[in-house]
Write an enzyme that holds these catalytic residues in place. Structure first.
Site, short mmCIF file in Angstrom:
data_model
loop_
_atom_site.label_atom_id
_atom_site.label_comp_id
_atom_site.label_asym_id
_atom_site.label_seq_id
_atom_site.Cartn_x
_atom_site.Cartn_y
_atom_site.Cartn_z
N ASP A 123 -12.35 -9.14 -2.54
CA ASP A 123 -11.62 -9.71 -3.87
C ASP A 123 -11.28 -8.13 -4.94
O ASP A 123 -12.48 -7.62 -4.01
CB ASP A 123 -12.36 -10.62 -4.62
CG ASP A 123 -13.04 -9.85 -5.65
OD1 ASP A 123 -13.03 -9.30 -6.49
OD2 ASP A 123 -14.09 -9.69 -4.70
N HIS B 155 4.73 -7.01 -4.25
CA HIS B 155 4.51 -6.38 -3.10
C HIS B 155 3.15 -6.29 -2.33
O HIS B 155 3.02 -6.82 -1.58
CB HIS B 155 5.71 -5.79 -2.87
CG HIS B 155 5.19 -4.57 -1.74
ND1 HIS B 155 5.62 -4.80 -0.95
CD2 HIS B 155 4.16 -3.45 -0.62
CE1 HIS B 155 5.86 -4.71 0.44
NE2 HIS B 155 4.65 -3.58 -0.17
N CYS C 91 8.68 -10.03 1.17
CA CYS C 91 7.79 -10.57 -0.12
C CYS C 91 9.55 -10.33 -1.41
O CYS C 91 10.09 -9.74 -0.85
CB CYS C 91 7.11 -9.52 -1.04
SG CYS C 91 7.75 -7.92 -1.36
N CYS D 283 10.89 -7.48 -1.53
CA CYS D 283 11.28 -6.85 -0.10
C CYS D 283 12.78 -7.63 -0.03
O CYS D 283 13.57 -7.21 0.65
CB CYS D 283 10.55 -6.77 1.22
SG CYS D 283 9.16 -5.00 0.62
N ASP E 87 -16.25 -14.90 -11.46
CA ASP E 87 -17.66 -13.81 -11.17
C ASP E 87 -18.43 -14.28 -12.56
O ASP E 87 -18.27 -14.81 -13.44
CB ASP E 87 -17.07 -12.52 -11.01
CG ASP E 87 -16.71 -11.27 -12.42
OD1 ASP E 87 -16.22 -12.77 -13.01
OD2 ASP E 87 -16.14 -10.71 -12.14
N CYS F 87 8.13 -7.18 5.70
CA CYS F 87 7.92 -7.75 4.75
C CYS F 87 9.62 -8.84 3.81
O CYS F 87 10.14 -8.35 3.71
CB CYS F 87 7.22 -6.90 3.31
SG CYS F 87 6.51 -7.71 2.14
#
Length: 375
Positions: A268, A337, A308, A311, A85, A306
């Site tokens: 974002d 996560h 991830c 998890c 940015d 999930c």
């Protein structure tokens, strides 16, 4: 590639790879995700685009240092696309004393108080030193609400700044020692919540065909959600169809679904990582507060749907214990996560668009993901 209503499925080419859209960009403000995630972790949680902050990296370690280290990709060992940015939002949110002129903004660093001047050329030079794939134009992020006359003058100046950004970026991209000579430029639409000024500004900046994409800035700063959705709906018809639309700083899972529905491609937000560090987790059954006593002996993963790293390997009971014990691993697992969830959310949105069932997906999840998890 495909469209369902206003929702769009596309892909966008950058010097460091093709981005599948809609996409959520993972925010690594200072070249790292807060919560102790590395670039290697970003690969594991299926991040497509990493986003870093021009202002913060200019203050420390310094963009010249990053350039000497080979640019931000090498510095943080991330080989995928990076968006930086422009620093505008941070100047207007962090600087207690600032003076805006046609040339740019004079202000004091929030770290050590030293005087800094930043205008379009300075912002482009910093972003060029960082070597990101997408540089955001330098703009004024106007306080909301603001007097109409002030907003009108501000967007006029932001339009003039955009032209200066392009001129300077073109010059920088031709220099022999430029880190990324194919750096792209996105323009930013401003205008607070004045519908006509938003439309007027969008019409003007879309004529600058050298912009590779366009962002809607200055929203998600306290205005009601319905107002944000309304501005997107008003501006979207005037945004080029063949270029990405980026809604800056947004948002919740529901915000993302609803903004995709209204034609947005890029997102974002620091919220998923920030919330995670305080134990608030997103699941496919709603929002979970992992520190609640009900999870004290719960052997299940955070979300049974999930995949991830948190998890796959840890129980709710263990992660709750980490938070209660103030172990840093708790925050790290929670951030992994939440970001994996966001990256999967946009992946599932893309799949739904590919298969022509986005409306069904929206109906199923838009409200559910904002609800309290009862599981």
């Amino acid at each position: 590639l495909k469209q369902e209503g206003h929702a769009r499925r596309g892909q966008f080419e950058t010097p460091h790879g093709v981005v599948q859209t809609p996409v959520f960009m993972n925010v690594g403000t200072q070249g790292a995700i807060k919560g102790a995630l590395s670039a290697r972790d970003l690969k594991e949680i299926n991040c497509q685009v990493e986003l870093s902050n021009t202002y913060h990296l200019h203050v420390r370690p310094g963009d010249e240092l990053v350039k000497r280290m080979g640019g931000l990709h090498k510095f943080m060992t991330w080989d995928g696309p990076i968006l930086t940015d422009s620093g505008g939002f941070q100047i207007f949110s962090l600087a207690k004393l600032r003076k805006i002129t046609e040339e740019g903004v004079n202000f004091n660093s929030h770290v050590d108080g030293r005087h800094i001047f930043m205008g379009p050329e300075e912002s482009m030079r910093i972003q060029s030193n960082l070597g990101s794939d997408i540089a955001m134009a330098f703009d004024e992020c106007i306080e909301n609400p603001a007097p109409r006359e002030y907003v009108k003058n501000s967007i006029d100046r932001t339009t003039r700044w955009l032209k200066r950004c392009k001129t300077e970026l073109d010059r920088l991209n031709t220099l022999p020692d430029t880190v990324n000579p194919h750096q792209l430029l996105f323009g930013i639409n401003q205008g607070c919540t004045y519908e006509d000024l938003r439309i007027e500004h969008m019409k003007r900046i879309r004529e600058m065909e050298y912009c590779s994409g366009f962002a809607i800035g200055g929203l998600a700063v306290g205005e009601p959600t319905e107002v944000m959705y309304n501005i997107i709906e008003k501006v979207e018809p005037f945004m080029p169809k063949d270029k990405p639309r980026y809604l800056m700083g947004v948002g919740t899972p529901t915000n993302i679904i609803e903004a995709v529905y209204r034609g947005v491609d890029f997102f974002d937000c620091v919220m998923p990582s920030r919330n995670a560090r305080h134990g608030t987790l997103f699941t496919w059954n709603g929002i979970m507060h992992i520190t609640n006593k009900r999870y004290e002996t719960d052997p299940r993963p955070i979300d049974e749907h999930c995949d991830c790293p948190a998890c796959r390997n840890h129980s709710r009971a263990y992660i709750r214990h980490l938070f209660k014990s103030e172990e840093q691993l708790g925050g790290r697992l929670a951030v992994m996560h939440n970001l994996y969830f966001y990256n999967t959310l946009t992946e599932k949105i893309r799949e739904a668009l590919d298969e022509g069932r986005f409306e069904q997906f929206r109906n199923q999840y838009s409200s559910l993901l904002a609800s309290k998890c009862e599981d």
